[in-house]
Design a protein around this motif. Structure first.
Motif, PDB file in Angstrom:
ATOM      1  N   ALA A   1      -4.341  -2.594   7.123  1.00 55.71           N
ATOM      2  CA  ALA A   1      -3.365  -1.036   7.358  1.00 55.71           C
ATOM      3  C   ALA A   1      -3.309  -0.875   8.735  1.00 55.71           C
ATOM      4  CB  ALA A   1      -4.325  -0.320   6.576  1.00 55.71           C
ATOM      5  N   TYR A   2      -2.105  -0.145   8.360  1.00 52.02           N
ATOM      6  CA  TYR A   2      -1.737   0.863   9.888  1.00 52.02           C
ATOM      7  C   TYR A   2      -1.650  -0.322  11.722  1.00 52.02           C
ATOM      8  CZ  TYR A   2      -2.408   5.309   7.434  1.00 52.02           C
ATOM      9  OH  TYR A   2      -2.039   6.621   6.311  1.00 52.02           O
ATOM     10  N   HIS A   3      -0.337  -1.661  10.940  1.00 50.15           N
ATOM     11  CA  HIS A   3      -0.475  -2.321  11.686  1.00 50.15           C
ATOM     12  C   HIS A   3       1.226  -2.086  12.053  1.00 50.15           C
ATOM     13  CE1 HIS A   3      -5.021  -3.003  12.066  1.00 50.15           C
ATOM     14  NE2 HIS A   3      -4.290  -4.048  13.303  1.00 50.15           N
ATOM     15  N   ILE A   4       1.602  -2.799  12.860  1.00 48.02           N
ATOM     16  CA  ILE A   4       2.999  -3.145  12.894  1.00 48.02           C
ATOM     17  C   ILE A   4       3.186  -4.545  13.084  1.00 48.02           C
ATOM     18  CG2 ILE A   4       5.000  -3.243  14.484  1.00 48.02           C
ATOM     19  CD1 ILE A   4       3.689  -0.276  15.529  1.00 48.02           C
ATOM     20  N   ALA A   5       3.839  -5.213  12.049  1.00 43.28           N
ATOM     21  CA  ALA A   5       4.388  -6.742  12.058  1.00 43.28           C
ATOM     22  C   ALA A   5       5.726  -6.919  12.192  1.00 43.28           C
ATOM     23  CB  ALA A   5       3.877  -7.026  10.984  1.00 43.28           C
ATOM     24  N   GLY A   6       6.927  -8.498  12.459  1.00 38.31           N
ATOM     25  CA  GLY A   6       7.402  -8.340  12.871  1.00 38.31           C
ATOM     26  C   GLY A   6       7.708  -9.486  12.811  1.00 38.31           C
ATOM     27  N   GLY A   7       8.966 -10.522  12.416  1.00 34.82           N
ATOM     28  CA  GLY A   7       9.130 -11.663  12.947  1.00 34.82           C
ATOM     29  C   GLY A   7       8.855 -12.665  11.759  1.00 34.82           C
TER      30      GLY A   7
ATOM     31  N   GLY B   1      -1.189  -4.089   3.966  1.00 32.26           N
ATOM     32  CA  GLY B   1      -1.735  -2.346   4.166  1.00 32.26           C
ATOM     33  C   GLY B   1      -0.710  -1.000   3.992  1.00 32.26           C
ATOM     34  N   ASP B   2      -1.861   0.015   3.728  1.00 30.70           N
ATOM     35  CA  ASP B   2      -1.762   1.270   4.180  1.00 30.70           C
ATOM     36  C   ASP B   2      -0.575   1.605   5.539  1.00 30.70           C
ATOM     37  OD1 ASP B   2      -2.836   1.853   0.646  1.00 30.70           O
ATOM     38  OD2 ASP B   2      -4.145   2.784   1.856  1.00 30.70           O
ATOM     39  N   GLY B   3       0.537   2.439   5.290  1.00 29.24           N
ATOM     40  CA  GLY B   3       1.080   2.662   6.819  1.00 29.24           C
ATOM     41  C   GLY B   3       0.919   2.127   7.552  1.00 29.24           C
ATOM     42  N   ALA B   4       0.697   0.646   6.617  1.00 26.64           N
ATOM     43  CA  ALA B   4       2.175  -0.200   7.885  1.00 26.64           C
ATOM     44  C   ALA B   4       3.571   0.065   7.900  1.00 26.64           C
ATOM     45  CB  ALA B   4       1.727  -1.924   6.931  1.00 26.64           C
ATOM     46  N   ILE B   5       4.063  -1.133   8.955  1.00 29.81           N
ATOM     47  CA  ILE B   5       5.568  -0.986  10.194  1.00 29.81           C
ATOM     48  C   ILE B   5       5.575  -2.855   9.165  1.00 29.81           C
ATOM     49  CG2 ILE B   5       7.722  -0.481  10.746  1.00 29.81           C
ATOM     50  CD1 ILE B   5       5.474   1.993  11.990  1.00 29.81           C
ATOM     51  N   ILE B   6       7.001  -2.828   9.108  1.00 34.69           N
ATOM     52  CA  ILE B   6       7.385  -3.755   9.107  1.00 34.69           C
ATOM     53  C   ILE B   6       9.048  -4.254   9.168  1.00 34.69           C
ATOM     54  CG2 ILE B   6       7.648  -6.358   7.434  1.00 34.69           C
ATOM     55  CD1 ILE B   6       4.790  -5.444   7.470  1.00 34.69           C
ATOM     56  N   ALA B   7       8.775  -4.751  10.538  1.00 37.58           N
ATOM     57  CA  ALA B   7      10.243  -4.743  10.728  1.00 37.58           C
ATOM     58  C   ALA B   7      11.551  -5.197  10.476  1.00 37.58           C
ATOM     59  CB  ALA B   7      10.085  -5.371  12.413  1.00 37.58           C
ATOM     60  N   ALA B   8      12.614  -4.920  10.799  1.00 37.25           N
ATOM     61  CA  ALA B   8      14.029  -5.130  10.645  1.00 37.25           C
ATOM     62  C   ALA B   8      13.669  -7.150  10.807  1.00 37.25           C
ATOM     63  CB  ALA B   8      14.480  -4.731  10.894  1.00 37.25           C
ATOM     64  N   ASN B   9      13.964  -7.790   9.527  1.00 35.99           N
ATOM     65  CA  ASN B   9      14.835  -8.607   9.595  1.00 35.99           C
ATOM     66  C   ASN B   9      13.264 -10.278   9.161  1.00 35.99           C
ATOM     67  OD1 ASN B   9      17.713  -8.414   9.417  1.00 35.99           O
ATOM     68  ND2 ASN B   9      17.215  -8.358  11.572  1.00 35.99           N
ATOM     69  N   SER B  10      12.404  -9.275   8.705  1.00 30.07           N
ATOM     70  CA  SER B  10      11.413 -10.259   8.566  1.00 30.07           C
ATOM     71  C   SER B  10      11.032 -10.789   7.770  1.00 30.07           C
ATOM     72  CB  SER B  10       9.969  -9.401   9.290  1.00 30.07           C
ATOM     73  OG  SER B  10       9.876  -8.738  10.227  1.00 30.07           O
ATOM     74  N   VAL B  11      10.227 -11.888   7.640  1.00 29.34           N
ATOM     75  CA  VAL B  11       9.830 -12.847   6.674  1.00 29.34           C
ATOM     76  C   VAL B  11       8.874 -12.669   6.072  1.00 29.34           C
ATOM     77  CG1 VAL B  11       9.877 -15.363   4.900  1.00 29.34           C
ATOM     78  CG2 VAL B  11      11.624 -14.771   6.816  1.00 29.34           C
ATOM     79  N   VAL B  12       8.400 -12.437   5.272  1.00 26.39           N
ATOM     80  CA  VAL B  12       6.191 -11.760   5.733  1.00 26.39           C
ATOM     81  C   VAL B  12       5.748 -13.254   4.511  1.00 26.39           C
ATOM     82  CG1 VAL B  12       4.278 -10.384   4.981  1.00 26.39           C
ATOM     83  CG2 VAL B  12       7.212  -9.431   6.019  1.00 26.39           C
ATOM     84  N   THR B  13       5.001 -13.686   5.192  1.00 26.11           N
ATOM     85  CA  THR B  13       3.513 -14.786   4.798  1.00 26.11           C
ATOM     86  C   THR B  13       2.385 -14.850   4.415  1.00 26.11           C
ATOM     87  OG1 THR B  13       3.737 -16.641   6.536  1.00 26.11           O
ATOM     88  CG2 THR B  13       5.933 -16.277   4.717  1.00 26.11           C
ATOM     89  N   LYS B  14       1.782 -13.887   4.964  1.00 25.40           N
ATOM     90  CA  LYS B  14       0.551 -13.190   5.237  1.00 25.40           C
ATOM     91  C   LYS B  14       0.981 -12.247   4.862  1.00 25.40           C
ATOM     92  CE  LYS B  14      -0.884 -17.460   8.178  1.00 25.40           C
ATOM     93  NZ  LYS B  14      -0.971 -17.906   9.636  1.00 25.40           N
ATOM     94  N   ASP B  15      -0.573 -11.582   4.897  1.00 28.06           N
ATOM     95  CA  ASP B  15      -1.143 -10.453   4.541  1.00 28.06           C
ATOM     96  C   ASP B  15      -0.976  -9.054   5.909  1.00 28.06           C
ATOM     97  OD1 ASP B  15      -1.459 -11.297   2.262  1.00 28.06           O
ATOM     98  OD2 ASP B  15      -3.698 -10.865   1.935  1.00 28.06           O
ATOM     99  N   ILE B  16      -0.783  -8.194   5.466  1.00 19.97           N
ATOM    100  CA  ILE B  16      -0.544  -7.091   6.694  1.00 19.97           C
ATOM    101  C   ILE B  16      -1.384  -6.155   6.718  1.00 19.97           C
ATOM    102  CG2 ILE B  16       0.984  -5.233   7.967  1.00 19.97           C
ATOM    103  CD1 ILE B  16       1.651  -8.906   8.859  1.00 19.97           C
TER     104      ILE B  16
ATOM    105  N   GLY C   1       0.429  -1.009   0.043  1.00 18.73           N
ATOM    106  CA  GLY C   1      -0.249  -0.280   0.326  1.00 18.73           C
ATOM    107  C   GLY C   1       1.008   1.357  -0.274  1.00 18.73           C
ATOM    108  N   ASN C   2       0.098   2.185   0.239  1.00 20.93           N
ATOM    109  CA  ASN C   2       0.920   3.349   0.456  1.00 20.93           C
ATOM    110  C   ASN C   2       1.366   3.771   1.859  1.00 20.93           C
ATOM    111  OD1 ASN C   2      -0.218   4.792  -1.803  1.00 20.93           O
ATOM    112  ND2 ASN C   2      -2.125   3.392  -1.435  1.00 20.93           N
ATOM    113  N   ASP C   3       2.497   4.704   1.645  1.00 21.94           N
ATOM    114  CA  ASP C   3       2.930   5.636   3.715  1.00 21.94           C
ATOM    115  C   ASP C   3       3.351   3.762   4.332  1.00 21.94           C
ATOM    116  OD1 ASP C   3       4.089   7.006   5.604  1.00 21.94           O
ATOM    117  OD2 ASP C   3       1.517   6.412   6.193  1.00 21.94           O
ATOM    118  N   VAL C   4       3.915   3.121   3.250  1.00 21.10           N
ATOM    119  CA  VAL C   4       4.242   1.248   3.813  1.00 21.10           C
ATOM    120  C   VAL C   4       5.756   1.807   4.879  1.00 21.10           C
ATOM    121  CG1 VAL C   4       5.345  -1.061   4.229  1.00 21.10           C
ATOM    122  CG2 VAL C   4       2.332  -0.050   3.009  1.00 21.10           C
TER     123      VAL C   4
END
Length: 215
Positions: A155-161, A138-153, A120-123
């Motif tokens: 908008a405006y959520h923080i995710a990592g791992g 989604g828009d506005g999400a933050i993905i932490a360093a060294n993450s492997v993204v296997t599922k949708d995130i 999305g935008n502003d990620v």
């Protein structure tokens, strides 16, 4: 008057060559990038396409990234071309080795295709993140360093791992809904310039006072 960097520049700030507006350097038609989205890599930000792997036109999947995204070095977007057939005796890709083995070329229906990868935008994506095929962030999400993204995130959520998990919301539901309605990333350059103090403020009430365009 100039209201911010030129969106068609390769380097928005000529003094910082590690930051590149990637919309202006991609060559593949199946990579679509929004204005002002940048990749930051001291080893060559303009080499962003090298970080989009297994991306073949005959498969037809797209990498779509919105506006105003911040992508740190070490990103890897793994696209659908990395997938092997999984319902046969072996997953080995005989066909790409040639020399007669191409008779085992799978059809697209044989492969576990996941569709387009959409950011999305502003990620904000931290360093050394891997994003698997078909993921939607989604828009506005933050993905932490060294993450492997296997599922949708969302908008405006923080995710990592590894695997990446949603950790928490950035804001309450009302503010998230408001931000998704006003879509500040679609504002004209002057409106963004005039509201930089609001967009960068820790006083979140200020942004709620800006009404959607249709109101």
């Amino acid at each position: 008057m100039q209201y911010g960097p030129y969106p068609k520049a390769i380097y928005p700030n000529e003094a910082i060559k590690s930051v590149c507006y990637i919309k202006n350097i991609v060559t593949r038609p199946n990579i679509i990038i929004g204005d002002y989205t940048y990749y930051d890599d001291i080893n060559g930000a303009e080499k962003f396409e090298e970080h989009v792997t297994h991306h073949y036109e005959f498969i037809g999947d797209k990498l779509i990234i919105g506006k105003f995204c911040a992508i740190a070095k070490g990103i890897e977007f793994i696209m659908n071309g990395a997938n092997h057939r999984m319902h046969s005796v072996t997953t080995y890709p005989f066909n790409i080795m040639g020399n007669g083995w191409e008779k085992a070329t799978p059809t697209l229906e044989d492969l576990p295709l996941k569709g387009d990868t959409v950011i999305g935008n502003d990620v904000w994506i931290g360093q050394n993140v891997t994003i698997m095929p078909g993921i939607h962030i989604g828009d506005g999400a933050i993905i932490a360093a060294n993450s492997v993204v296997t599922k949708d995130i969302p908008a405006y959520h923080i995710a990592g791992g590894n695997p990446c998990k949603t950790l928490k919301k950035r804001f309450d539901d009302d503010l998230i809904e408001h931000l998704l309605t006003i879509k500040w990333w679609d504002w004209p350059a002057k409106k963004i310039f005039d509201n930089l103090d609001v967009l960068c403020s820790g006083d979140l009430k200020k942004i709620t006072e800006i009404k959607p365009v249709h109101e």
